[in-house]
Design a protein around this motif. Structure first.
Motif, PDB file in Angstrom:
ATOM      1  N   GLN A   1      -7.065 -12.801   4.532  1.00 57.77           N
ATOM      2  CA  GLN A   1      -7.477 -12.593   3.517  1.00 57.77           C
ATOM      3  C   GLN A   1      -8.145 -14.337   2.908  1.00 57.77           C
ATOM      4  O   GLN A   1      -7.350 -15.056   3.279  1.00 57.77           O
TER       5      GLN A   1
ATOM      6  N   ARG B   1      -6.283  -3.445  -4.615  1.00 55.26           N
ATOM      7  CA  ARG B   1      -7.523  -3.504  -4.344  1.00 55.26           C
ATOM      8  C   ARG B   1      -8.133  -1.873  -3.993  1.00 55.26           C
ATOM      9  O   ARG B   1      -9.078  -1.598  -4.979  1.00 55.26           O
ATOM     10  N   LYS B   2      -7.650  -1.429  -2.993  1.00 49.08           N
ATOM     11  CA  LYS B   2      -8.222  -0.030  -2.645  1.00 49.08           C
ATOM     12  C   LYS B   2      -7.827   0.846  -3.679  1.00 49.08           C
ATOM     13  O   LYS B   2      -8.466   2.046  -3.686  1.00 49.08           O
ATOM     14  N   PHE B   3      -6.739   0.694  -4.566  1.00 48.22           N
ATOM     15  CA  PHE B   3      -6.252   1.760  -5.452  1.00 48.22           C
ATOM     16  C   PHE B   3      -6.926   1.375  -6.738  1.00 48.22           C
ATOM     17  O   PHE B   3      -6.909   2.366  -7.590  1.00 48.22           O
TER      18      PHE B   3
ATOM     19  N   GLU C   1       0.884  -1.015  -0.147  1.00 48.28           N
ATOM     20  CA  GLU C   1       0.123  -0.159  -0.089  1.00 48.28           C
ATOM     21  C   GLU C   1       0.698   1.240   0.073  1.00 48.28           C
ATOM     22  O   GLU C   1       0.568   2.170  -0.733  1.00 48.28           O
TER      23      GLU C   1
ATOM     24  N   ARG D   1       0.790   3.966  -3.014  1.00 49.61           N
ATOM     25  CA  ARG D   1       0.319   5.281  -2.797  1.00 49.61           C
ATOM     26  C   ARG D   1       1.556   6.412  -3.201  1.00 49.61           C
ATOM     27  O   ARG D   1       1.065   7.156  -3.928  1.00 49.61           O
TER      28      ARG D   1
ATOM     29  N   GLU E   1     -12.062  -8.409 -10.701  1.00 51.72           N
ATOM     30  CA  GLU E   1     -12.339  -6.965 -10.410  1.00 51.72           C
ATOM     31  C   GLU E   1     -11.657  -5.769 -10.915  1.00 51.72           C
ATOM     32  O   GLU E   1     -12.344  -4.848 -11.207  1.00 51.72           O
TER      33      GLU E   1
ATOM     34  N   GLY F   1      -1.663  -5.877  -2.873  1.00 52.06           N
ATOM     35  CA  GLY F   1      -2.100  -4.465  -2.360  1.00 52.06           C
ATOM     36  C   GLY F   1      -2.911  -3.346  -3.280  1.00 52.06           C
ATOM     37  O   GLY F   1      -2.889  -2.304  -2.893  1.00 52.06           O
TER      38      GLY F   1
ATOM     39  N   TYR G   1      -8.686 -14.827  -2.722  1.00 51.18           N
ATOM     40  CA  TYR G   1      -8.796 -13.315  -2.690  1.00 51.18           C
ATOM     41  C   TYR G   1      -7.748 -12.799  -4.126  1.00 51.18           C
ATOM     42  O   TYR G   1      -8.558 -12.101  -4.729  1.00 51.18           O
TER      43      TYR G   1
ATOM     44  N   GLN H   1     -13.565  -2.688 -13.326  1.00 47.91           N
ATOM     45  CA  GLN H   1     -13.209  -1.422 -12.899  1.00 47.91           C
ATOM     46  C   GLN H   1     -12.793  -0.665 -14.186  1.00 47.91           C
ATOM     47  O   GLN H   1     -12.708   0.686 -14.246  1.00 47.91           O
TER      48      GLN H   1
ATOM     49  N   PRO I   1     -10.019   2.143  -8.015  1.00 49.04           N
ATOM     50  CA  PRO I   1     -10.876   3.216  -8.322  1.00 49.04           C
ATOM     51  C   PRO I   1      -9.905   4.396  -9.047  1.00 49.04           C
ATOM     52  O   PRO I   1     -10.365   4.978  -9.938  1.00 49.04           O
ATOM     53  N   HIS I   2      -8.945   4.702  -8.168  1.00 53.96           N
ATOM     54  CA  HIS I   2      -8.023   5.596  -8.571  1.00 53.96           C
ATOM     55  C   HIS I   2      -7.500   5.179 -10.080  1.00 53.96           C
ATOM     56  O   HIS I   2      -7.331   6.215 -10.885  1.00 53.96           O
TER      57      HIS I   2
END
Length: 446
Positions: free
Chosen positions: A314, A288-290, A262, A266, A325, A286, A318, A329, A292-293
């Protein structure tokens, strides 16, 4: 005689391609999968002078053409692996030209170390892979350049598709017991480097207004330069490190960031935004949370984490479900088998993560594109490779079934219009010991 050798060397260095590309090949009655269009069942594909000329049914064979009867077989574009060390490191004892000493080596060009005799090249071809991105390394903060190669040729110039296809960065390459030893230190180091490149470029533009013969001072990372006519003012030092980074900051060469957690993800995205870089992310975990960006900023992703063991908290599948996924997106992505360094011999397994992803929700068509046209787009070679279309280079593979079906095997491999032998160090060892075993079994029966 000496002049003759000089001419040969000059041709090689100049990138002259000696591969014969005059053969005409007609593949008949196969199921043709162009990847960018509908399948052609019972279709034909015509190749001339190293290029795809026509797709359709009942094509007429030109005089002297090589006819490949492929009824019941499947024709796909050659697969593309977008993060490897093929050609610069391979089997034990083959040599290793990865990871130059230093923390910033953007001037390193792996093309200059390519070994066409690397055993991993033939091994990789047997997996239906015809094209790869070869990197300079992964252990420096600025690792160096990357080159796109076709996996066939006696000389690097015959294999070359695109030099300086990307610049490799690794924010996680912290140094032990010296600066920069922390992520904040690495970020400060990169910002300082980029600002110095900007100042260097500004001074270069100013000094280029004058003319005359110049001898540039030599520094630790500079070389002597002599020029006449419009050029540089006296005393300007040409810095190869900065010169290599100028096209990156100008957006001419993609900045490929290795980011496997992450924090590095970032900060990689932060630098891409701050300096308006043409960014690409390579990651094994790491992400998944990025997502959308990445989708919003249209930043491509080289996803190498499908076969990575998930973290303790997880689910077991996963990472198997991650590609589905990513596709949902709308992110441009390519599969990778994490085949750099000693793992280069495993690049041939590129279809494995694609097959596992299809079993966990990814559409088969998307999986195929993520090994063909999508990596071609990411690497800027989709005008030449990645799909079966008239005018593109004839990197064509005939399979017994879909590459996604791991029981399928390659029957015929064509690179730039040349039929390539399906032989490697592994097949030679197999044949050698199979013969010995058969002889011993025969003797035992007697």
């Amino acid at each position: 005689m000496f002049i003759g050798w000089l001419l040969v060397v000059g041709l090689l260095l100049g990138g002259v391609n000696f591969l014969a590309q005059g053969k005409t090949i007609l593949i008949k009655k196969a199921t043709i999968v162009p990847v960018v269009g509908p399948k052609i069942v019972g279709g034909d594909l015509l190749i001339e002078k190293g290029q795809i000329v026509k797709l359709g049914r009942n094509l007429k064979a030109p005089e002297g053409a090589i006819i490949i009867e492929a009824e019941g077989d499947y024709v796909y574009p050659g697969l593309i692996s977008s993060f490897t060390a093929i050609g610069v490191t391979g089997y034990p004892g083959a040599g290793n030209d990865l990871n130059e000493v230093g923390i910033s080596t953007p001037q390193m060009d792996p093309y200059e170390a390519i070994n066409p005799e690397d055993d991993c090249i033939a091994v990789t071809r047997l997996g239906g892979i015809t094209t790869v991105l070869t990197i300079s390394g992964t252990q420096n903060i600025i690792c160096g350049q990357a080159v796109v190669l076709n996996l066939y040729g006696d000389f690097p110039c015959e294999m070359l598709v695109k030099r300086r296809a990307a610049m490799i960065f690794n924010i996680g390459a912290k140094q032990q017991n010296r600066y920069p030893s922390t992520i904040p230190g690495v970020m400060a180091f990169l910002r300082d480097k980029f600002e110095k490149v900007k100042l260097y470029q500004a001074r270069k533009k100013e000094t280029s207004k004058s003319s005359g013969k110049v001898k540039a001072r030599t520094s630790k990372s500079s070389r002597q330069v002599s020029s006449t006519g419009p050029g540089f003012d006296r005393g300007f030092s040409l810095n190869l490190e900065y010169e290599a980074l100028i096209p990156v900051l100008e957006g001419q060469i993609p900045a490929l960031f290795i980011a496997n957690d992450e924090v590095t993800l970032r900060n990689s995205l932060r630098l891409i935004k701050e300096y308006h870089l043409k960014g690409i992310i390579y990651s094994r975990k790491g992400v998944r949370k990025f997502l959308p960006h990445l989708a919003q900023e249209k930043i491509p992703l080289i996803w190498a984490g499908t076969m990575t063991i998930p973290d303790r908290w997880q689910a077991y599948d996963y990472n198997y479900r991650m590609a589905a996924e990513i596709a949902r997106q709308g992110i441009l992505f390519a599969f990778e088998q994490a085949g750099w360094g000693p793992g280069s011999r495993n690049v041939r397994n590129l279809p494995v993560p694609a097959a596992m992803s299809v079993a966990h929700g990814l559409a088969e068509e998307e999986a195929l594109r993520a090994m063909t046209i999508y990596p071609a787009k990411i690497l800027g070679i989709d005008d030449k490779l990645g799909s079966l279309e008239p005018g593109k280079k004839a990197n064509v593979v005939i399979w017994t079934g879909s590459p996604i079906q791991l029981t399928s095997r390659v029957k015929t491999l064509i690179i730039k219009g040349e039929i390539v032998p399906l032989e490697s160090v592994q097949t030679r060892l197999r044949d050698r010991y199979e013969k010995i075993v058969r002889q011993r079994l025969k003797a035992k029966k007697k």
